[in-house]
Scaffold this motif. Structure first.
Motif, PDB file in Angstrom:
ATOM      1  N   SER A 148      25.090  48.199  34.379  1.00 19.22           N
ATOM      2  CA  SER A 148      26.041  47.810  35.424  1.00 19.22           C
ATOM      3  C   SER A 148      27.458  47.657  34.874  1.00 19.22           C
ATOM      4  O   SER A 148      28.436  48.035  35.520  1.00 19.22           O
ATOM      5  CB  SER A 148      25.564  46.501  36.047  1.00 19.22           C
ATOM      6  N   TYR A 149      27.541  47.090  33.660  1.00 21.60           N
ATOM      7  CA  TYR A 149      28.883  46.848  33.113  1.00 21.60           C
ATOM      8  C   TYR A 149      29.494  48.050  32.382  1.00 21.60           C
ATOM      9  O   TYR A 149      30.621  47.973  31.893  1.00 21.60           O
ATOM     10  CB  TYR A 149      28.889  45.574  32.268  1.00 21.60           C
ATOM     11  N   ILE A 150      28.715  49.137  32.284  1.00 19.69           N
ATOM     12  CA  ILE A 150      29.396  50.366  31.827  1.00 19.69           C
ATOM     13  C   ILE A 150      29.647  51.287  33.039  1.00 19.69           C
ATOM     14  O   ILE A 150      30.089  52.411  32.895  1.00 19.69           O
ATOM     15  CB  ILE A 150      28.622  51.130  30.714  1.00 19.69           C
ATOM     16  N   ASN A 151      29.346  50.768  34.180  1.00 18.00           N
ATOM     17  CA  ASN A 151      29.513  51.531  35.422  1.00 18.00           C
ATOM     18  C   ASN A 151      30.880  51.194  36.047  1.00 18.00           C
ATOM     19  O   ASN A 151      31.126  50.058  36.435  1.00 18.00           O
ATOM     20  CB  ASN A 151      28.366  51.141  36.360  1.00 18.00           C
ATOM     21  N   PRO A 152      31.779  52.170  36.157  1.00 19.46           N
ATOM     22  CA  PRO A 152      33.114  51.850  36.686  1.00 19.46           C
ATOM     23  C   PRO A 152      33.090  51.298  38.111  1.00 19.46           C
ATOM     24  O   PRO A 152      33.972  50.534  38.491  1.00 19.46           O
ATOM     25  CB  PRO A 152      33.857  53.187  36.653  1.00 19.46           C
ATOM     26  N   LEU A 153      32.039  51.673  38.871  1.00 19.45           N
ATOM     27  CA  LEU A 153      31.977  51.189  40.253  1.00 19.45           C
ATOM     28  C   LEU A 153      31.856  49.664  40.308  1.00 19.45           C
ATOM     29  O   LEU A 153      32.358  49.035  41.252  1.00 19.45           O
ATOM     30  CB  LEU A 153      30.790  51.841  40.984  1.00 19.45           C
ATOM     31  N   THR A 154      31.216  49.078  39.299  1.00 21.28           N
ATOM     32  CA  THR A 154      31.094  47.617  39.244  1.00 21.28           C
ATOM     33  C   THR A 154      32.482  46.975  39.184  1.00 21.28           C
ATOM     34  O   THR A 154      32.768  46.008  39.886  1.00 21.28           O
ATOM     35  CB  THR A 154      30.274  47.212  37.994  1.00 21.28           C
ATOM     36  N   TYR A 155      33.342  47.534  38.327  1.00 17.90           N
ATOM     37  CA  TYR A 155      34.691  46.951  38.167  1.00 17.90           C
ATOM     38  C   TYR A 155      35.520  47.136  39.434  1.00 17.90           C
ATOM     39  O   TYR A 155      36.225  46.226  39.860  1.00 17.90           O
ATOM     40  CB  TYR A 155      35.392  47.590  36.959  1.00 17.90           C
ATOM     41  N   ILE A 156      35.395  48.329  40.018  1.00 20.58           N
ATOM     42  CA  ILE A 156      36.171  48.589  41.246  1.00 20.58           C
ATOM     43  C   ILE A 156      35.705  47.622  42.344  1.00 20.58           C
ATOM     44  O   ILE A 156      36.515  46.995  43.027  1.00 20.58           O
ATOM     45  CB  ILE A 156      35.996  50.058  41.708  1.00 20.58           C
ATOM     46  N   THR A 157      34.375  47.476  42.450  1.00 21.72           N
ATOM     47  CA  THR A 157      33.819  46.578  43.469  1.00 21.72           C
ATOM     48  C   THR A 157      34.263  45.132  43.219  1.00 21.72           C
ATOM     49  O   THR A 157      34.745  44.451  44.132  1.00 21.72           O
ATOM     50  CB  THR A 157      32.279  46.649  43.437  1.00 21.72           C
ATOM     51  N   ASP A 158      34.093  44.688  41.976  1.00 23.02           N
ATOM     52  CA  ASP A 158      34.401  43.280  41.665  1.00 23.02           C
ATOM     53  C   ASP A 158      35.872  42.948  41.921  1.00 23.02           C
ATOM     54  O   ASP A 158      36.194  41.906  42.483  1.00 23.02           O
ATOM     55  CB  ASP A 158      34.048  42.967  40.209  1.00 23.02           C
ATOM     56  N   ILE A 159      36.760  43.847  41.507  1.00 25.79           N
ATOM     57  CA  ILE A 159      38.197  43.573  41.705  1.00 25.79           C
ATOM     58  C   ILE A 159      38.515  43.554  43.205  1.00 25.79           C
ATOM     59  O   ILE A 159      39.168  42.635  43.701  1.00 25.79           O
ATOM     60  CB  ILE A 159      39.073  44.634  40.983  1.00 25.79           C
ATOM     61  N   THR A 160      38.000  44.556  43.922  1.00 30.00           N
ATOM     62  CA  THR A 160      38.273  44.616  45.365  1.00 30.00           C
ATOM     63  C   THR A 160      37.685  43.386  46.066  1.00 30.00           C
ATOM     64  O   THR A 160      38.310  42.794  46.939  1.00 30.00           O
ATOM     65  CB  THR A 160      37.664  45.905  45.964  1.00 30.00           C
ATOM     66  N   ARG A 161      36.476  43.032  45.645  1.00 26.80           N
ATOM     67  CA  ARG A 161      35.809  41.876  46.266  1.00 26.80           C
ATOM     68  C   ARG A 161      36.605  40.598  46.011  1.00 26.80           C
ATOM     69  O   ARG A 161      36.851  39.810  46.927  1.00 26.80           O
ATOM     70  CB  ARG A 161      34.401  41.773  45.682  1.00 26.80           C
ATOM     71  N   SER A 162      37.013  40.397  44.761  1.00 21.15           N
ATOM     72  CA  SER A 162      37.751  39.175  44.421  1.00 21.15           C
ATOM     73  C   SER A 162      39.058  39.099  45.181  1.00 21.15           C
ATOM     74  O   SER A 162      39.422  38.051  45.703  1.00 21.15           O
ATOM     75  CB  SER A 162      38.066  39.151  42.918  1.00 21.15           C
ATOM     76  N   THR A 163      39.754  40.216  45.239  1.00 26.54           N
ATOM     77  CA  THR A 163      41.108  40.169  45.794  1.00 26.54           C
ATOM     78  C   THR A 163      41.154  40.275  47.305  1.00 26.54           C
ATOM     79  O   THR A 163      41.967  39.633  47.951  1.00 26.54           O
ATOM     80  CB  THR A 163      41.971  41.303  45.194  1.00 26.54           C
ATOM     81  N   LEU A 164      40.245  41.073  47.883  1.00 21.45           N
ATOM     82  CA  LEU A 164      40.337  41.285  49.334  1.00 21.45           C
ATOM     83  C   LEU A 164      39.541  40.271  50.152  1.00 21.45           C
ATOM     84  O   LEU A 164      39.932  39.906  51.240  1.00 21.45           O
ATOM     85  CB  LEU A 164      39.858  42.695  49.694  1.00 21.45           C
ATOM     86  N   VAL A 165      38.406  39.835  49.602  1.00 24.36           N
ATOM     87  CA  VAL A 165      37.560  38.950  50.389  1.00 24.36           C
ATOM     88  C   VAL A 165      37.710  37.495  49.969  1.00 24.36           C
ATOM     89  O   VAL A 165      37.733  36.595  50.789  1.00 24.36           O
ATOM     90  CB  VAL A 165      36.084  39.391  50.295  1.00 24.36           C
ATOM     91  N   PHE A 166      37.855  37.295  48.647  1.00 20.53           N
ATOM     92  CA  PHE A 166      37.874  35.912  48.154  1.00 20.53           C
ATOM     93  C   PHE A 166      39.272  35.406  47.807  1.00 20.53           C
ATOM     94  O   PHE A 166      39.440  34.257  47.440  1.00 20.53           O
ATOM     95  CB  PHE A 166      36.971  35.784  46.925  1.00 20.53           C
TER      96      PHE A 166
END
Lengths: 306, 257
Positions: free
Chosen positions: B204-222
């Motif tokens: 999961s942590y070598i998967n770029p989608l995880t980082y894109i998701t986490d950043i978007t989630r943190s900034t847009l939803v939280f």
């Protein structure tokens, strides 16, 4: 101002550092000329076109296109058109292919529309204009590919076997259209395997074999000088006797006869026609009719390439 | 006035890809994920904890779908190069009034356009169904940059696959497998926590989608910038490396397949 649209001097190209696909070729194409490049498959025609259209880099030699050094590739590409041997298209309708291609070349909307309509008519594509390109026959796809290239302005056009798969009527229309465009200032480098096409279209022809330019000149010059064997047909007033036959055969010719008709085949027969006539008249015959089969460009091709 | 080369190529790429099939794949699939998973699973998963905050599953899933949209948009560039090489348009364009870099720029740009359109649609759908969007200015900037960089990394990955594969079947198989592996080993659908098996966490942590998701989630939803900078840096560095590899391979591409 340049006089040669294409200037090639000692051009060589190797892909593997062992064999040369193009081996020391030199030729030039004058502005407003249609130059035919003929040769067998793998002779080096397409590689030459790829180099001249800046797609492939040369190994050595000097090449200038439209007065520019071949290294000035982007400037050259902005002023040339290329119809490649391989079918190329976008996976969409015929009409959209035209519109997209016009857009790529920055052709203005109104101009694009009028040129598109003209080309669709000339290339007989009206019935399939809304069809997806994948639903067309090979010949129709080729027509789209060739027609599309005339949408944009250019000074020099490379046509690499453009008539493959086309029916004779469309083929003739294309050749006439090319002639018309050349009258308006276009220069064309053309390759084909159909000798009649080259004969009909080209001002000058170069034949290449194994990467080397073998002969070059206009169609009549090539036929006269490299046409190989020609046949002289004579109708005499009576049947020919053996003595006369033997005397003619002593001139290293092939002779066939049926009654009073003589068929004499020889290389460079033009040079010995007066001597043959002299022999015939000496033996008391009159020539009723004389005909000579002109050698074709295909004869030249076979003679030179084989 | 004539449009710049790369813009003409971008418009061409967009027009060629504006067929119903591509639009369905690009927009229909993520919308389906958002509607079906987001709203149907809501009854099964009432709340998800992320950054110590409980949110509804729909809120949680939304940024994952946006990240997925980025990955889907990235396939357009790769597929376009594949198709252009297969049908000799790559060769044709290279004898036209363009250079190689303009062509590459056109591929990246069309992926970005699809990414922007797709994400805007996702946001609108989300807003229509959930009725809220929470973000700060800084968060919005991070999100936009992340989606931009994310599109570049996925376009680069698909370009590499397109360059390295010789058969249509191979290309399709690899991209489909990759699509599902990247999707389901990322944090798009579920949080990656200490309870996630170690091997899956590594993937999961070598998967770029995880980082894109986490950043978007943190900034847009939280509206939270916790860990965002470090994740953004990792994503940026990975993008630079992958794009560099794609560029090197692309420069060596010969016309035709």
């Amino acid at each position: 101002m340049y006089t040669d649209a294409i200037y090639v001097n000692n051009l060589r190209k190797t892909y593997d550092n062992i064999k040369y696909a193009v081996d020391d070729i030199s030729f030039n194409v004058k502005r407003g000329e249609i130059y035919g490049l003929l040769g067998k498959n793998g002779a080096g025609k397409s590689t030459t076109i790829k180099i001249l259209s800046t797609l492939v880099k040369k190994t050595s030699g000097n090449v200038e296109v439209l007065g520019m050094n071949i290294n000035d590739s982007l400037s050259i590409r902005k002023r040339i058109g290329v119809v490649q041997q391989d079918l190329s298209f976008d996976l969409t309708t015929v009409e959209k292919n035209f519109k997209i291609y016009g857009l790529l070349w920055g052709v203005k909307k109104e101009l694009l529309k009028s040129r598109m309509e003209e080309l669709i008519e000339i290339f007989d594509l009206d019935k399939v204009r809304k069809n997806n390109i994948m639903d067309l026959s090979g010949g129709q796809k080729k027509r789209v590919q060739v027609a599309r290239e005339f949408l944009h302005d250019m000074d020099l056009l490379f046509l690499d076997e453009p008539t493959v798969g086309m029916d004779p009527i469309v083929r003739r229309k294309l050749l006439d259209y090319i002639k018309m465009r050349v009258k308006n200032g276009l220069t064309v480098l053309f390759t084909t395997h159909i000798m009649e096409e080259a004969d009909y279209l080209c001002d000058r022809i170069g034949i290449i074999n194994s990467g080397k330019m073998v002969i070059e000149g206009n169609s009549n010059y090539l036929k006269d000088n490299f046409g190989g064997y020609k046949t002289l047909k004579l109708d005499l007033n009576k049947d020919i006797d053996n003595l006369t036959k033997n005397e003619i055969l002593s001139m290293n010719v092939n002779l066939r006869n049926k009654n009073n008709e003589l068929l004499i085949t020889a290389k460079n027969i033009d040079n010995i026609i007066p001597a043959i006539i002299k022999i015939i008249e000496k033996h008391g015959y009159n020539i009723v009719k004389l005909n000579m089969d002109q050698s074709s460009l295909e004869d030249v091709f076979f003679e030179v390439v084989n | 006035m004539k449009l710049p080369d790369s813009l003409r190529l971008t418009i061409r790429n967009f027009k060629v890809n504006s067929d119903p099939g591509t639009i369905m794949f690009m927009l229909g699939l993520p919308t389906l994920y958002l509607l079906v998973l987001g709203f149907m699973y809501q009854s099964l998963i009432p709340a998800v904890t992320f950054n110590n905050v409980d949110v509804s599953y729909t809120d949680f899933l939304m940024p994952g779908i946006m990240a997925m949209e980025v990955m889907t948009a990235g396939t357009v560039g790769g597929s376009m190069l594949w198709s252009d090489r297969r049908f000799f348009m790559f060769e044709q364009l290279l004898v036209g009034p363009f250079n190689r870099l303009s062509y590459l720029f056109g591929l990246i740009m069309v992926s970005l356009i699809f990414s922007i359109i797709g994400n805007t649609i996702m946001l609108v759908i989300f807003y229509l169904f959930v009725g809220k969007l929470i973000f700060t200015t800084m968060g919005l900037i991070y999100s936009i940059l992340t989606l931009f960089i994310g599109t570049i990394i996925f376009t680069s990955i698909y370009l590499i696959i397109s360059i390295k594969t010789k058969k249509m079947q191979t290309y399709n198989t690899i991209t489909i497998v990759l699509f599902f592996v990247v999707d389901f080993t990322s944090s798009a659908f579920y949080p990656i926590t200490d309870r996630t098996p170690y091997s899956l966490r590594v993937i999961s942590y070598i998967n770029p989608l995880t980082y894109i998701t986490d950043i978007t989630r943190s900034t847009l939803v939280f509206s939270s910038l916790n860990n965002v900078l470090s994740e953004f840096l990792i994503l940026t560095i990975a993008t630079v490396i992958v794009f560099g590899v794609a560029l090197k391979l692309y420069n060596g591409v010969k016309p035709g397949i």
